[in-house]
Design a protein around this motif. Sequence first.
Motif, PDB file in Angstrom:
ATOM      1  N   ASP A  29      48.073   6.553  -1.924  1.00 19.73           N
ATOM      2  CA  ASP A  29      49.236   6.662  -1.028  1.00 19.73           C
ATOM      3  C   ASP A  29      49.401   5.481  -0.083  1.00 19.73           C
ATOM      4  O   ASP A  29      50.128   5.558   0.887  1.00 19.73           O
ATOM      5  CB  ASP A  29      49.168   7.954  -0.188  1.00 19.73           C
ATOM      6  CG  ASP A  29      49.153   9.202  -1.062  1.00 19.73           C
ATOM      7  OD1 ASP A  29      49.726   9.144  -2.157  1.00 19.73           O
ATOM      8  OD2 ASP A  29      48.565  10.209  -0.647  1.00 19.73           O
ATOM      9  N   GLU A  31      51.008   2.932  -0.513  1.00 17.10           N
ATOM     10  CA  GLU A  31      52.356   2.381  -0.577  1.00 17.10           C
ATOM     11  C   GLU A  31      53.274   2.973   0.487  1.00 17.10           C
ATOM     12  O   GLU A  31      54.368   2.466   0.738  1.00 17.10           O
ATOM     13  CB  GLU A  31      52.953   2.615  -1.966  1.00 17.10           C
ATOM     14  CG  GLU A  31      53.313   4.061  -2.292  1.00 17.10           C
ATOM     15  CD  GLU A  31      52.135   4.884  -2.751  1.00 17.10           C
ATOM     16  OE1 GLU A  31      52.331   6.063  -3.100  1.00 17.10           O
ATOM     17  OE2 GLU A  31      51.009   4.362  -2.746  1.00 17.10           O
ATOM     18  N   ARG A  49      43.317   2.072 -11.428  1.00 16.10           N
ATOM     19  CA  ARG A  49      44.659   2.562 -11.142  1.00 16.10           C
ATOM     20  C   ARG A  49      44.592   3.821 -10.275  1.00 16.10           C
ATOM     21  O   ARG A  49      44.063   4.850 -10.668  1.00 16.10           O
ATOM     22  CB  ARG A  49      45.393   2.855 -12.452  1.00 16.10           C
ATOM     23  CG  ARG A  49      46.895   2.965 -12.298  1.00 16.10           C
ATOM     24  CD  ARG A  49      47.557   3.113 -13.656  1.00 16.10           C
ATOM     25  NE  ARG A  49      47.304   1.984 -14.518  1.00 16.10           N
ATOM     26  CZ  ARG A  49      47.904   0.816 -14.422  1.00 16.10           C
ATOM     27  NH1 ARG A  49      48.803   0.620 -13.465  1.00 16.10           N
ATOM     28  NH2 ARG A  49      47.631  -0.162 -15.269  1.00 16.10           N
ATOM     29  N   GLY A  51      47.314   5.959  -7.827  1.00 14.71           N
ATOM     30  CA  GLY A  51      48.668   6.066  -7.299  1.00 14.71           C
ATOM     31  C   GLY A  51      49.510   4.863  -7.673  1.00 14.71           C
ATOM     32  O   GLY A  51      49.452   4.356  -8.793  1.00 14.71           O
ATOM     33  N   LYS A  52      50.253   4.364  -6.696  1.00  9.76           N
ATOM     34  CA  LYS A  52      51.137   3.221  -6.932  1.00  9.76           C
ATOM     35  C   LYS A  52      50.613   1.922  -6.345  1.00  9.76           C
ATOM     36  O   LYS A  52      51.334   0.929  -6.291  1.00  9.76           O
ATOM     37  CB  LYS A  52      52.520   3.523  -6.350  1.00  9.76           C
ATOM     38  CG  LYS A  52      53.209   4.731  -6.974  1.00  9.76           C
ATOM     39  CD  LYS A  52      54.557   4.990  -6.322  1.00  9.76           C
ATOM     40  CE  LYS A  52      55.231   6.226  -6.909  1.00  9.76           C
ATOM     41  NZ  LYS A  52      56.534   6.515  -6.235  1.00  9.76           N
ATOM     42  N   PRO A  54      49.242  -1.567  -6.079  1.00 13.67           N
ATOM     43  CA  PRO A  54      49.159  -2.647  -7.074  1.00 13.67           C
ATOM     44  C   PRO A  54      47.732  -3.140  -7.251  1.00 13.67           C
ATOM     45  O   PRO A  54      46.894  -2.998  -6.350  1.00 13.67           O
ATOM     46  CB  PRO A  54      50.053  -3.739  -6.477  1.00 13.67           C
ATOM     47  CG  PRO A  54      50.084  -3.461  -5.010  1.00 13.67           C
ATOM     48  CD  PRO A  54      49.990  -1.976  -4.873  1.00 13.67           C
TER      49      PRO A  54
END
Length: 352
Positions: A29, A31, A49, A51-52, A54
Amino acid sequence: MRVGVDARVLSAQVQRAGVAQYIAEILRDGEDVSDVAVTALSYEQEQCRVGKVPIDVIRLVPGVPWQSVLLPSHLVRKRFDVVHGPAFSIPPSFWVKRVVTVHDVAFMRMPHTVRADTVHYLQRVVKYAVHHAAAIIVPSHEVETDLVKLWPKTASRIRVIPLGADRLAHVSPTSGYRLDAPYFLHIGTIEPRKNLTFLLEAFAYAVKDGHLPHHLVLAGARGWNNEDFWEALRQSPVANRVHVLGYVDDSQSVQLYQDAAVYVQPSHYEGFGLGALEALWFGVPTVASPTGAVRDVHVAGLQVVETRDVAVWAHAMQLATSLSRAGVRDALPTWRETRRLHYALYREVAQT
């Protein structure tokens, strides 16, 4: 502001436990924080990897050290402001501010419980990290005290940030393992620091003295230096009631917590002791030795008991079986708060 988090442990651990769980949760989280751009840094992508967030893949180069050469070069080239070493170590850098997390100092306090190669590695990298990091994160006040005793000049740079108890809040339980009898539960690697030989003795005393129908379930990786435990299990008069499951995933852990009668954590030493806090989050009555996070929380259903006397611990286990599940979630630390405090520290370090 750009923050890089060294996520190599996620690449190395297919079976996530301890430090890997911590790294995954602080990346989760990220992001949602508009003024802090967090990037995971590793030599591969798939296992990192979360969540989102990078991922910057810094490819391995034969003969070139990843942490001391490839990573620092990448940090400068990509203009990172802060780099966080969440697993005891930090890269060398004159241009990027550094934060390190030291989860415990077992490698100094009781090196006989840690693998020899790990002791050698940690003694070297932690000494460098605590002397050069702009900030040092520890998960409990006990680790803070340990660090200050070892390196007094670190005191002003240490921040105590507890881990969250709610990591499994949204994980569905599996139906794979069920036990008809009530049971005591421990989740953790089978290794000397966990004091599981003592637990076998206390369990045998508790069920025999109290005429309890309970079993003992031990979940976690097989570990190291545990020959004494296996021998004690072979000789235990209640060995037929002890179930050693090996590593369990998150869904299995939820099922175990939900079904457990009592959680037990007799460790010689914990930096935090995530199992006890997660058990309390599920409302499981818990008996724990006075080390790690249980010294920092005061909630119903938790008994903190020294492990000097098997009979005393067995009595605490018996007492816990009569307790009902307690609703103490509001009094326990959450991963949301853990992440908030990490981001606040990143900002502080970047601005100094």
